[in-house]
Design a protein around this motif. Structure first.
Motif, PDB file in Angstrom:
ATOM      1  N   ARG A 311       0.723  -1.170   0.074  1.00  0.00           N
ATOM      2  CA  ARG A 311       0.035   0.033   0.023  1.00  0.00           C
ATOM      3  C   ARG A 311       0.896   1.035  -0.085  1.00  0.00           C
ATOM      4  NH1 ARG A 311      -2.399   3.579   3.851  1.00  0.00           N
ATOM      5  NH2 ARG A 311      -4.347   4.311   3.422  1.00  0.00           N
ATOM      6  N   LEU A 312       1.967   1.317   0.746  1.00  0.00           N
ATOM      7  CA  LEU A 312       2.940   2.229   0.858  1.00  0.00           C
ATOM      8  C   LEU A 312       3.550   2.416  -0.363  1.00  0.00           C
ATOM      9  CD1 LEU A 312       3.582   4.573   3.202  1.00  0.00           C
ATOM     10  CD2 LEU A 312       5.547   3.030   3.626  1.00  0.00           C
ATOM     11  N   ASP A 313       3.969   1.417  -1.012  1.00  0.00           N
ATOM     12  CA  ASP A 313       4.689   1.514  -2.274  1.00  0.00           C
ATOM     13  C   ASP A 313       3.588   2.045  -3.589  1.00  0.00           C
ATOM     14  OD1 ASP A 313       6.755   0.490  -4.397  1.00  0.00           O
ATOM     15  OD2 ASP A 313       4.922  -0.423  -5.140  1.00  0.00           O
ATOM     16  N   LYS A 314       2.506   1.684  -3.427  1.00  0.00           N
ATOM     17  CA  LYS A 314       1.420   2.283  -4.575  1.00  0.00           C
ATOM     18  C   LYS A 314       1.257   3.703  -4.117  1.00  0.00           C
ATOM     19  CE  LYS A 314      -3.161   1.468  -6.005  1.00  0.00           C
ATOM     20  NZ  LYS A 314      -4.358   0.863  -5.927  1.00  0.00           N
ATOM     21  N   ILE A 315       0.955   4.120  -2.878  1.00  0.00           N
ATOM     22  CA  ILE A 315       0.791   5.512  -2.860  1.00  0.00           C
ATOM     23  C   ILE A 315       2.064   6.503  -3.252  1.00  0.00           C
ATOM     24  CG2 ILE A 315       0.395   7.355  -1.005  1.00  0.00           C
ATOM     25  CD1 ILE A 315      -1.161   5.209   0.305  1.00  0.00           C
ATOM     26  N   SER A 316       3.198   5.929  -2.726  1.00  0.00           N
ATOM     27  CA  SER A 316       4.435   6.465  -2.967  1.00  0.00           C
ATOM     28  C   SER A 316       4.812   6.836  -4.771  1.00  0.00           C
ATOM     29  CB  SER A 316       5.553   5.985  -2.376  1.00  0.00           C
ATOM     30  OG  SER A 316       5.521   6.106  -0.859  1.00  0.00           O
ATOM     31  N   LYS A 317       4.579   5.941  -5.205  1.00  0.00           N
ATOM     32  CA  LYS A 317       4.961   5.763  -6.519  1.00  0.00           C
ATOM     33  C   LYS A 317       3.965   6.699  -7.386  1.00  0.00           C
ATOM     34  CE  LYS A 317       6.910   1.330  -7.331  1.00  0.00           C
ATOM     35  NZ  LYS A 317       6.746   0.081  -7.835  1.00  0.00           N
ATOM     36  N   SER A 451       8.235   8.532   4.201  1.00  0.00           N
ATOM     37  CA  SER A 451       8.043   7.549   5.153  1.00  0.00           C
ATOM     38  C   SER A 451       8.492   6.194   4.350  1.00  0.00           C
ATOM     39  CB  SER A 451       6.725   7.262   5.552  1.00  0.00           C
ATOM     40  OG  SER A 451       6.227   8.469   6.346  1.00  0.00           O
ATOM     41  N   TYR A 452       7.836   6.095   3.035  1.00  0.00           N
ATOM     42  CA  TYR A 452       8.410   5.025   2.050  1.00  0.00           C
ATOM     43  C   TYR A 452       9.876   5.002   1.817  1.00  0.00           C
ATOM     44  CZ  TYR A 452       8.016   1.132  -1.314  1.00  0.00           C
ATOM     45  OH  TYR A 452       8.205   0.208  -2.160  1.00  0.00           O
ATOM     46  N   TYR A 453      10.536   5.994   1.515  1.00  0.00           N
ATOM     47  CA  TYR A 453      12.051   6.073   1.109  1.00  0.00           C
ATOM     48  C   TYR A 453      12.767   5.646   2.332  1.00  0.00           C
ATOM     49  CZ  TYR A 453      10.950   8.092  -3.377  1.00  0.00           C
ATOM     50  OH  TYR A 453      10.522   8.015  -4.880  1.00  0.00           O
ATOM     51  N   PHE A 454      12.472   6.217   3.660  1.00  0.00           N
ATOM     52  CA  PHE A 454      13.405   5.668   4.647  1.00  0.00           C
ATOM     53  C   PHE A 454      13.102   4.147   4.958  1.00  0.00           C
ATOM     54  CE2 PHE A 454      12.279   4.607   9.369  1.00  0.00           C
ATOM     55  CZ  PHE A 454      13.490   4.790   9.750  1.00  0.00           C
ATOM     56  N   TYR A 455      11.708   3.676   4.820  1.00  0.00           N
ATOM     57  CA  TYR A 455      11.416   2.047   4.998  1.00  0.00           C
ATOM     58  C   TYR A 455      12.173   1.373   4.091  1.00  0.00           C
ATOM     59  CZ  TYR A 455       8.943  -2.109   4.570  1.00  0.00           C
ATOM     60  OH  TYR A 455       8.390  -3.265   4.237  1.00  0.00           O
ATOM     61  N   LEU A 456      12.359   1.879   2.749  1.00  0.00           N
ATOM     62  CA  LEU A 456      13.245   1.114   1.831  1.00  0.00           C
ATOM     63  C   LEU A 456      14.619   1.092   2.433  1.00  0.00           C
ATOM     64  CD1 LEU A 456      12.080   2.145  -1.197  1.00  0.00           C
ATOM     65  CD2 LEU A 456      11.527   0.110  -0.344  1.00  0.00           C
ATOM     66  N   GLU A 457      15.211   2.105   2.961  1.00  0.00           N
ATOM     67  CA  GLU A 457      16.538   2.154   3.400  1.00  0.00           C
ATOM     68  C   GLU A 457      16.759   1.279   4.642  1.00  0.00           C
ATOM     69  OE1 GLU A 457      19.270   3.205   1.808  1.00  0.00           O
ATOM     70  OE2 GLU A 457      17.951   4.004   0.354  1.00  0.00           O
ATOM     71  N   LEU A 458      15.730   1.328   5.488  1.00  0.00           N
ATOM     72  CA  LEU A 458      15.791   0.770   6.821  1.00  0.00           C
ATOM     73  C   LEU A 458      15.815  -0.932   6.678  1.00  0.00           C
ATOM     74  CD1 LEU A 458      15.575   0.933   9.936  1.00  0.00           C
ATOM     75  CD2 LEU A 458      12.932   0.765   9.599  1.00  0.00           C
TER      76      LEU A 458
END
Length: 514
Positions: A311-317, A451-458
């Motif tokens: 869901r986060l990926d969809k919104i972010s893209k 939030s999503y870009y931070f999550y990907l790095e985390l």
């Protein structure tokens, strides 16, 4: 229930200042109890004496009854004085109750009581306040030592760094002194043992435009004793009122809100770095004194493996496709540039909040510079709209999971311990320090992308699993909703209290846009 004998004490009061009959005046009563495990409890309460004659002495007695054990006061010499009091709940013990083993004398002069130690009492200790003045090394050491007594048996407490505490009280390090003043005390008993501490302060720059200026108290620590706590609170109230301040907020910090702020009321696990921690009984001490909830602050915990990434990926893209939006994490070589962008967003985002004080680039540079040894650039993201700074989020490793090994001292040995535990990866948690979105861009979904870009790095950093996000005010529903959408669960709750020192003033809970 075990059979409990009546509690007996003595009270002596001076009637010289009281001339009219049937005059009621309050007295303070302190009784000491000890249970069958030799655990001592002090019980403090107020009652009223109604004068009917110029009596010299009268006895009081107590009767324990009910599951909670209640103490009811009555006069043994009713012809001279009448005691009016409520039932006072007393703590219970596993042994079935409490036995009072000491009588006390109270001298009432001019309607105020002073408690005197009986000559035959080895346990009761009188208390006195010591002002901690700048440059007094012994008093400062005593102030820093108080928590060691309060938390000596608490496995969750992590001792704050002495240097972080003392930086608040150092005019050379704390810019709040430019337009403010501060005082702090330690409360000790007659054996020289510290039983409490507190600080009171005024930041006149913050309150200059307030209709009802408020002062603050903080760094409160106290044994589980109402008398001791009220002595500390009274000292703060008197000091503030002497400076024409009639509202007292606490526990707060003489400086930024993101550190040493609020009273912990839920979630008594290990604290984050520069996050207030306290025993559960502090809440009762504050509220019995008359403090009321001004606002609450939540700390959320997010397990990165529970975040619903699709869901986060969809919104972010969807958001990131907009050509005028740009997202990037900081780089150390361009630190000054990002600090300027941070200050721009922060000051515009928080401008509508009460007591807000704009930050400067120099202030933030000092903060970021101190974080350099632990900073992970990929954990700090910025958003831009048409090259205008629009938002940011700042995450750093939770250093308290390492600082717990240094016992408050970041001397050479402490630094070696810190470096070692950093090397072996003793910390597995990341802390969200601060977030900001310019108000005009708050409906674009920028917060989700950050939030999503931070999550990907985390997810790339196997050492870190949990994310703590603190200081989310109950007055900020948008941020609360965002974190809950990321599977965040409330881990802790802190309360900021307010006490009206003038009875004619009306208490109002905090709201944005005052």
């Amino acid at each position: 229930m075990h059979q409990i004998p009546p509690a007996v004490g003595m009270i002596t009061y001076n009637m010289k200042k009281i001339n009219r009959p049937l005059k009621a005046f309050p007295i303070d009563i302190l009784l000491l109890s000890i249970d069958n495990r030799q655990r001592v409890t002090c019980m403090y309460f107020k009652t009223n004496v109604l004068q009917t004659a110029k009596n010299k002495k009268t006895e009081i007695s107590g009767q324990f009854a009910g599951n909670g054990f209640f103490l009811n006061l009555s006069s043994q010499n009713a012809g001279n004085a009448v005691f009016e009091s409520d039932q006072i709940p007393l703590p219970t013990s596993s042994g079935g109750g409490f036995l009072l083993n000491t009588a006390f004398t109270f001298q009432i002069t001019n309607h105020k009581s002073q408690i005197h130690q009986p000559s035959n009492s080895p346990i009761f200790a009188a208390m006195k306040m010591i002002e901690v003045k700048a440059g007094d090394a012994n008093a400062i050491k005593l102030f820093l030592s108080v928590p060691l007594y309060i938390y000596k048996s608490d496995p969750n407490w992590i001792r704050p760094l002495d240097k972080d505490i003392e930086s608040v009280f150092d005019p050379a390090q704390n810019p709040a002194f430019k337009n403010g003043e501060l005082i702090r005390w330690v409360l000790i008993n007659d054996s020289g043992m510290p039983v409490g501490r507190v600080a009171a302060f005024i930041n006149r720059e913050l309150i200059a435009n307030m209709e009802d200026p408020a002062g603050g108290i903080g760094f409160f620590e106290c044994i589980n004793d109402k008398t001791a706590a009220f002595i500390l609170f009274d000292a703060c109230a008197d000091w503030l009122q002497s400076r024409d301040i009639h509202i007292m907020d606490g526990p707060v910090n003489f400086g930024e809100r993101d550190r040493f702020w609020g009273l912990l009321v839920e979630g008594f696990g290990p604290p984050s770095y520069m996050e207030n921690y306290n025993p559960e009984y502090y809440r009762e001490l504050f509220e019995r004194y008359g403090f009321q909830l001004y606002f609450d602050q939540k700390t959320y915990l997010i397990d990165k493996y529970k975040v619903y990434a699709p869901r986060l990926d969809k919104i972010s893209k969807w958001v990131a496709r907009k050509p005028n939006l740009r997202f990037e994490h900081i780089t150390k070589k361009d630190l000054r540039k990002y600090i300027d962008d941070f200050v721009y967003v922060y000051n515009k985002s928080w401008d509508g909040f009460e007591n807000f004080k704009p930050v400067t680039s120099d202030d933030i540079y000092a903060v970021f510079k101190s974080m350099l040894p632990i900073m992970i650039p990929e954990f700090i993201w910025f958003a831009y709209v048409d090259d205008e700074p629009a938002g940011f989020n700042v995450f750093i490793p939770e250093v308290n999971q390492v600082f717990k090994y240094v016992n408050g001292k970041l001397d050479l040995l402490g630094k070696l311990k810190f470096a070692w535990h950093q090397l072996i990866g003793s910390n597995h948690k990341v802390k969200g320090l601060v977030f900001g979105i310019l108000p005009k861009y708050q409906n674009l979904g920028i917060d989700a992308v950050l939030s999503y870009y931070f999550y990907l790095e985390l997810m790339k950093k196997k050492q870190y699993r949990d994310v703590g996000i603190s200081w989310i005010g109950g007055f900020n529903p948008k941020m609360n909703s965002l974190i809950e959408a990321l599977s965040g669960e409330v881990e802790k709750v802190h309360y900021t209290y307010r006490k009206m020192l003038d009875d004619t003033m009306t208490f109002k809970p905090y709201s944005i846009g005052k």
